[in-house]
Structures are given as structure tokens and as C-alpha cells.
Design an enzyme around this catalytic site. Sequence first.
Site, short mmCIF file in Angstrom:
data_model
loop_
_atom_site.label_atom_id
_atom_site.label_comp_id
_atom_site.label_asym_id
_atom_site.label_seq_id
_atom_site.Cartn_x
_atom_site.Cartn_y
_atom_site.Cartn_z
N ARG A 76 37.05 -5.68 -28.19
CA ARG A 76 37.39 -4.26 -28.11
C ARG A 76 38.90 -4.08 -27.91
NH1 ARG A 76 35.54 0.96 -29.04
NH2 ARG A 76 36.27 2.38 -27.41
N THR B 168 12.94 -6.35 0.89
CA THR B 168 14.17 -5.61 0.56
C THR B 168 15.38 -6.33 1.16
OG1 THR B 168 14.02 -4.32 2.59
CG2 THR B 168 12.90 -3.41 0.65
N GLU C 276 0.85 -1.19 0.00
CA GLU C 276 0.00 0.00 0.00
C GLU C 276 0.88 1.24 0.00
OE1 GLU C 276 -2.87 -0.30 3.17
OE2 GLU C 276 -3.74 -2.10 2.25
N GLU D 257 9.56 -8.15 -3.01
CA GLU D 257 9.67 -9.49 -2.40
C GLU D 257 10.60 -9.47 -1.20
OE1 GLU D 257 7.86 -11.90 -3.23
OE2 GLU D 257 7.05 -11.18 -5.12
N ALA E 183 7.68 -16.75 -4.84
CA ALA E 183 8.27 -15.79 -5.77
C ALA E 183 9.73 -15.52 -5.42
CB ALA E 183 7.46 -14.49 -5.76
C1 LIG Z 1 8.88 -2.99 -9.77
C2 LIG Z 1 8.09 -3.31 -8.54
C3 LIG Z 1 7.09 -4.28 -8.60
C4 LIG Z 1 6.32 -4.58 -7.46
N1 LIG Z 1 5.29 -5.48 -7.56
C5 LIG Z 1 4.46 -5.67 -6.49
C6 LIG Z 1 3.29 -6.47 -6.61
O1 LIG Z 1 3.00 -7.05 -7.68
N2 LIG Z 1 2.47 -6.60 -5.53
C7 LIG Z 1 2.74 -5.99 -4.35
O2 LIG Z 1 1.97 -6.15 -3.42
N3 LIG Z 1 3.84 -5.19 -4.20
C8 LIG Z 1 4.71 -5.01 -5.25
N4 LIG Z 1 5.81 -4.19 -5.12
C9 LIG Z 1 6.03 -3.49 -3.87
C10 LIG Z 1 7.25 -3.98 -3.09
O3 LIG Z 1 6.97 -5.23 -2.52
C11 LIG Z 1 7.60 -2.90 -2.05
O4 LIG Z 1 8.18 -1.81 -2.79
C12 LIG Z 1 8.55 -3.39 -0.99
O5 LIG Z 1 7.91 -4.30 -0.12
C13 LIG Z 1 9.15 -2.26 -0.16
O6 LIG Z 1 8.14 -1.42 0.32
P1 LIG Z 1 8.24 0.16 0.09
O7 LIG Z 1 8.57 0.42 -1.32
O8 LIG Z 1 6.99 0.74 0.64
O9 LIG Z 1 9.50 0.63 0.95
P2 LIG Z 1 9.56 0.86 2.53
O10 LIG Z 1 8.96 -0.30 3.25
O11 LIG Z 1 9.05 2.22 2.84
O12 LIG Z 1 11.13 0.82 2.78
C14 LIG Z 1 12.01 1.89 2.38
C15 LIG Z 1 13.41 1.53 2.88
O13 LIG Z 1 13.39 1.38 4.31
C16 LIG Z 1 13.90 0.12 4.67
N5 LIG Z 1 13.26 -0.39 5.88
C17 LIG Z 1 11.93 -0.65 6.07
N6 LIG Z 1 11.74 -1.14 7.31
C18 LIG Z 1 12.97 -1.20 7.90
C19 LIG Z 1 13.45 -1.64 9.18
N7 LIG Z 1 12.63 -2.16 10.09
N8 LIG Z 1 14.78 -1.53 9.44
C20 LIG Z 1 15.64 -1.05 8.51
N9 LIG Z 1 15.26 -0.63 7.29
C21 LIG Z 1 13.94 -0.71 6.99
C22 LIG Z 1 13.61 -0.77 3.46
O14 LIG Z 1 14.44 -1.91 3.45
C23 LIG Z 1 13.91 0.19 2.32
O15 LIG Z 1 15.29 0.25 2.11
C24 LIG Z 1 6.60 -3.91 -6.23
C25 LIG Z 1 7.62 -2.96 -6.19
C26 LIG Z 1 8.35 -2.65 -7.31
C27 LIG Z 1 9.41 -1.59 -7.24
#
Ligand SMILES: Cc1cc2nc3c(=O)[nH]c(=O)nc-3n(C[C@H](O)[C@H](O)[C@H](O)COP(=O)(O)OP(=O)(O)OC[C@H]3O[C@@H](n4cnc5c(N)ncnc54)[C@H](O)[C@@H]3O)c2cc1C
Length: 402
Positions: free
Chosen positions: A286, A383, A147, A381, A260
Site C-alpha cells: 500500500r 475470562t 448456565e 474457558e 481446552a
Molecule cells: C462463543 C462462546 C462459546 C462458548 N462455549 C461454551 C461451551 O461449549 N460450553 C460451556 O459450558 N460454556 C461455553 N461458553 C460460556 C463461557 O464459558 C462463559 O461465557 C464464561 O464462563 C463467562 O460466563 P458469563 O458469560 O456468564 O459471564 P459472567 O460470569 O457473568 O461474567 C461477566 C463479567 O464479570 C466478570 N466477573 C465474574 N466474576 C468476577 C469476579 N469474582 N471478580 C471480578 N470480575 C468477575 C467476568 O470476568 C466478566 O468480565 C461459551 C461462551 C462463548 C461466548
Amino acid sequence: MSNVAGFPHGSEGDDPSDVLAIDSLLSPEELAVRERVRDFTNQRIRPDIAGWYEDAVFPLDLAPELGELGVLGMHLEGYGCPGRSAVEYGLAAMELEAGDSGVRTFVSVQGSLAMTAIHKWGSEEQKQEWLPRMAAGELIGAFALTEPTAGSDPASMTTFARPDGTGSNAGWILDGAKRWIGLASVADVLVVWAMTDDGVRGFLVPAGTAGVTATPIGQKLSMRASIQCDITFDAVRLGPEALLPAARGLRGPFSCLNEARYGIAWGAMGAARDSYEAALAYAQERLQFGKPLAGYQLTQEKLVNMLLEIQKGTLLALHLGRLKDAGTLRPEQISLGKLNNVREALTVAREARSILGGNGITLDHSPLRHAANLESVRTYEGTDEVHTLILGQHITGLPAFR
Ligand SMILES: Cc1cc2nc3c(=O)[nH]c(=O)nc-3n(C[C@H](O)[C@H](O)[C@H](O)COP(=O)(O)OP(=O)(O)OC[C@H]3O[C@@H](n4cnc5c(N)ncnc54)[C@H](O)[C@@H]3O)c2cc1C
């Protein structure tokens, strides 16, 4: 391994880049699956991927072709699914991602996420209704967990489903928003995870349901040959049959994510291998300072360091696959594979780009495209940080998520 143009090097054992003879660990059936998917990548992905990437399109006509190739829901049994082994599925993911992470992502979202959710948690009617045509690539699925304000911490989701009426005919009313949802704007069915008074539940929301809006996210610098969307749910009315009956709590979506993540541990090594092969071929041709780049010690060190990680990562993926086929693969093992292989693949792709010099920043060559894609792969999936925390908890017994 194949060379940069995708032509397989001779027979097993002839490939100088397979130093550890990993091919000798694969059965004839596994090698045949790999060859079939490699051919598909060479014929259907490589010739056009630069254009798809530049134009930011995912060609939907690939879906039935991937169905015919037998890679959609590849590891699932019954309901028209191919029922192949985990290792075969991994090899397919590797070959597809050697083409582009966006194509492997399509296969992951469709098979490992949407189809697995229905296969694992759906009713008999839901399985019959969706799975055979999804396996054929005639229908497309999406998996909506993330979300706008709930990414790494899905338990904080605010999308909510409340009962609509009472008794056994009661349906649901869904409100909320999802972000980054792969394929949502083209999907025939969305698997939506929502909070209820009874914890997290899963719902099947068919395309065209009133109150659902899916908008593709634009201006991406990564994963351009694939679709991700923002979705809003505005008082969406669903019948009782929309509920995935067997999924309760976050175990529902997490079990799909593990499928996944397993495929990604393989896929990332495909992107790394393709980057390495591009750099090796370029370095051999090259000429600078009077001889091929490949003849300089500094270049050889780069190529060798890439190969070390590709061989180790491929062995790791194969080990995970054997454990999965034996039914003993554990979540922390998947975390180890996903974390390591994506991290190392990204390093390999960036280093490969450096060997290509200025030419490496164009779409004529794959490494920088792979590196840009792998930035997404390291983020979705779970980070790098989330998998580090999972492993940290496993070895210390102390959760450090909060
Ligand atoms: C190309 C792409 C395809 C995707 N496809 C899907 C999909 O099909 N379905 C779906 O549901 N989602 C999908 N996602 C979402 C993806 O799973 C999320 O982007 C991911 O879970 C990270 O959430 P966020 O982007 O909100 O980052 P955040 O959770 O806000 O994290 C930001 C940063 O903070 C770090 N962080 C967070 N918590 C902590 C902690 N406790 N301690 C230290 N560091 C922390 C994270 O590791 C990251 O570096 C997709 C994302 C992308 C980019």
C-alpha cells in the site's frame, strides 16, 4: 510462518518474522504436523471463511475432514484417537485458528471438552460407544457447563439431576437450562454437568432424548462461523448408564477445561500471526505519501510490537507444551498462558486492522474478524478476570473470588 496468502516462506530459518528461530525448537515430526494442518487451513478454511462468517454458518462437512486430518481428540490415547503429543496438538490449534477461531473452537469442544470428559471420566462401555466415531468426526459432542445465571461461577449451577427410582437400576431425571453451549443443536451426544444430592456429576445425553431442546444463539458479533446454543432440560429421563461414573464434583469439568485452555494458548497466537501477516503484506504494497506504508517508522513500530508479542507468546505456548508432554504442567501455568496469549492476540489483531485502514473493516481481510472472535476467546474457558484471580490466589495465597 506463512505469508498472508498462506504460502510457507522457504525452508527453516528463512522466515524474517521468526526472529528467535522458534522453528528450530521443533522436531521434524512436529514440523510435519504443522505443515499438514497449515495445508488444510489454506485449502479448506481460508477460501471460504469470509462467506461462512458473513452467513453465520459452521460447515458440518468439515467434521469428518478434521477427523481424517487427525485433530479430533488429538492428544488422547486409544479408542481410535490419534494419541499425538501436547506440542503437536498445540501446533494444530495454532494453524486452525490462523484460519478462524470458530474452526479451532469446534476442535476444542469436540476433542478437549466432550471427548476428554468421556475419555477421563467415562465407563469402558461409554468410551467404546462414543470415542472412535467422535475421533473420526462421524459423531459430534457438546460440553454443557455454563448456565444463564452461572458463568464464571459454575458452582452456582441450578441444573439438577434427581434419582429416578431406587436400587442399581435407578436412573435420573434432569431439569434445568444451559447457555452458550457449543455445537449443542447438531451434537450426537451432550456431556451435561448437573448438581445432584451428591454434588456435581456428569451425564451423557444422546441427541433426540425427550425433553431436551437446543436453540442456536443468533445475532452474534463474534465467533460467527460456529454454533452456540441455549439448552433446556424439561424432566429429561436418563438411564443409569448415562452417568459418567468417575467424575465427582467440579474437578470433572475443570480437568477438561484445562485441556481446552492449553490449546487456546496456542490457538490465539495463530489468530495473532495471521493478523500480523495480513498487516505486513498490506503495508508492503500500500502506497501513501509516495511510498509503502511499511517504510514509515510509525508502521514499523506497530509491526515490531506485534511481532514481539507473537514471538513471546509462541515461545510461552511451546514451553507449556513441553511441560505438558513431561506431565508437569500446572493449572496456574495454563492460566498464565491463556490470559497472556489471548490478551496479546487481541491487541495484535486490533493493531493489524489499523494498518489496513478502511479496507480493514471488510471481510476481505482477516484481522478484524480475528479480533471479534478473540472477544469470545477471552471470555470462554475462564475470562481474563477469572485467570487473573487464579494467578492472584497462587502468588498471594489469598482467594479473591468472593
Ligand atoms: C462463543 C462462546 C462459546 C462458548 N462455549 C461454551 C461451551 O461449549 N460450553 C460451556 O459450558 N460454556 C461455553 N461458553 C460460556 C463461557 O464459558 C462463559 O461465557 C464464561 O464462563 C463467562 O460466563 P458469563 O458469560 O456468564 O459471564 P459472567 O460470569 O457473568 O461474567 C461477566 C463479567 O464479570 C466478570 N466477573 C465474574 N466474576 C468476577 C469476579 N469474582 N471478580 C471480578 N470480575 C468477575 C467476568 O470476568 C466478566 O468480565 C461459551 C461462551 C462463548 C461466548
